[in-house]
Write an enzyme that holds these catalytic residues in place. Structure first.
Site: not given
Ligand code: GLY
Length: 408
Positions: A113, A176
């Site tokens: 992230d 993601d």
């Molecule tokens: N990256 C986590 C979400 O989209 O909830």
């Protein structure tokens, strides 16, 4: 016969009025966003806490620590608001909430992230101010993210810890993660190692080969053998089922492959962005805002009181991400009919998000209502959420530039 021209005139006037009503006034929506932010700012004085969500019944944002995956969106939203207004007070707030994120890099890397956290905050800050300290931090964040790359697999390890159903210590990659490649692409062009570019391209190529079903809907997660790189399985974490199209996962795919094509010029990424966008658009409900998962159960008998589609929660955040991505995709594709299709769909989504059904106004201080974070975990269902606001204002700014005849 005498009445026909009058009839035509009335028809013309009323269709013009309708078109005007349906045309999105981007300036008004941006002004609305800034007004909502200004209502909230007096409540947010602690720079070490980043606003993340507003649950139902609350006016003001709940905050999280800077280590949270969403910590970059609030400062990013402030930077976008500053870009629009040039208001020094917003700049000062953006600087404060950006600076506090740096401590994340003093600890061992938590997960993939870092791109969300640093590119949205420091990345926008650097783009708008050219502050050399921001550049230094971005390069550090990129190097840190790259340590999660597994060359046996060809992707970044998204979650370096046991997560249910991921067969830890095998290697997992979530859709993601595509968004975080932007930090690597940027760093490789701004003084960082050229290897960062290779990592980003390898990650996108491997994801392209393994995350999609024949109809271009995506798996949220792919688990790989960490030594051989063999694909073990495609599964979900936040979607309805392993084989369903989780709305935000597909949104990350559309955005991520559009961006990867912009950065690499690789045609296969453009084709992937188009195919993933087409299946998303084709399956949208009438108001252009997806349910949290396209394959969530539907009501068998219309009129029955049920939590299923068409009553299932929407995900405004997925629509915000996709509207921003489609605006860019409309400028990258060479096919004129696709340019028109993607631009029109982005505007339809933004028009719907800007309607009374989705904007917060007096309900709370966010821009948007009705996002869904993690439905299977029963968390953040039908709430306001910071990444919906971030991509909404990004999309509005992109549309403004396009309307002014500028490049994105
Ligand atoms: N990256 C986590 C979400 O989209 O909830």
């Amino acid at each position: 016969m005498r009445f026909i021209p009058i009839y035509c005139f009335i028809l013309l006037i009323s269709s013009q009025a309708l078109a005007q009503k349906l045309t999105l006034n981007v300036g008004n929506q941006l002004d609305y966003c800034v007004a909502q932010l200004k209502k909230e700012l007096p409540q947010q004085t602690d720079y070490t806490k980043e606003p993340r969500r507003i649950p139902a019944g609350q006016k003001s944002w709940n905050t999280v620590s800077v280590t949270d995956w969403t910590s970059g969106f609030w400062p990013g939203t402030l930077w976008y608001s500053y870009e629009y207004t040039k208001d020094p007070a917003l700049k000062a707030k953006a600087e404060g909430f950006t600076k506090s994120l740096a401590t994340v890099l003093d600890k061992p890397v938590l997960d993939h992230d870092l791109g969300f956290q640093f590119y949205c905050s420091y990345g926008n800050g650097y783009r708008l101010t050219q502050n050399p300290a921001y550049k230094k931090t971005l390069l550090r964040a990129a190097d840190s993210l790259a340590t999660l790359f597994n060359p046996n697999v060809g992707t970044i390890l998204s979650w370096p810890r046991p997560v249910p159903n991921m067969e830890w210590p095998q290697h997992n990659t979530i859709m993601d993660n595509m968004i975080n490649l932007e930090l690597l692409f940027w760093a490789s062009k701004n003084g960082g190692s050229k290897k960062l570019y290779d990592i980003a391209v390898s990650h996108a190529m491997t994801t392209m080969k393994n995350h999609f079903r024949p109809d271009w809907t995506s798996y949220h997660v792919v688990v790989y053998d960490r030594k051989t790189g063999r694909k073990i399985k495609g599964v979900t974490h936040q979607g309805y089922s392993d084989e369903s199209m989780w709305a935000r996962g597909q949104a990350w795919a559309i955005y991520g492959f559009t961006m990867s094509y912009r950065e690499s010029g690789k045609k296969e990424f453009l084709e992937t962005a188009q195919k993933t966008a087409d299946v998303f658009i084709k399956n949208l409900p009438a108001d252009h805002i997806p349910y949290w998962d396209f394959n969530a159960p539907g009501v068998d008998s219309p009129g029955v009181d049920s939590p299923d589609i068409p009553n299932a929660p929407r995900d405004a955040s997925a629509a915000a991400v996709v509207s921003s991505a489609l605006l860019e995709l409309s400028t990258l594709t060479k096919d004129k009919s696709l340019q028109t299709k993607y631009r029109a769909e982005a505007e339809a989504m933004l028009t719907s998000l800007s309607s009374a059904s989705y904007q917060s106004h007096d309900v709370n201080n966010a821009f948007l209502l009705h996002s869904t974070g993690h439905k299977p975990n029963n968390s953040e269902i039908d709430v306001s959420i910071n990444y919906a606001d971030y991509y909404y204002i990004e999309a509005l700014l992109r549309l403004k530039r396009l309307q002014e005849g500028k490049r994105l």
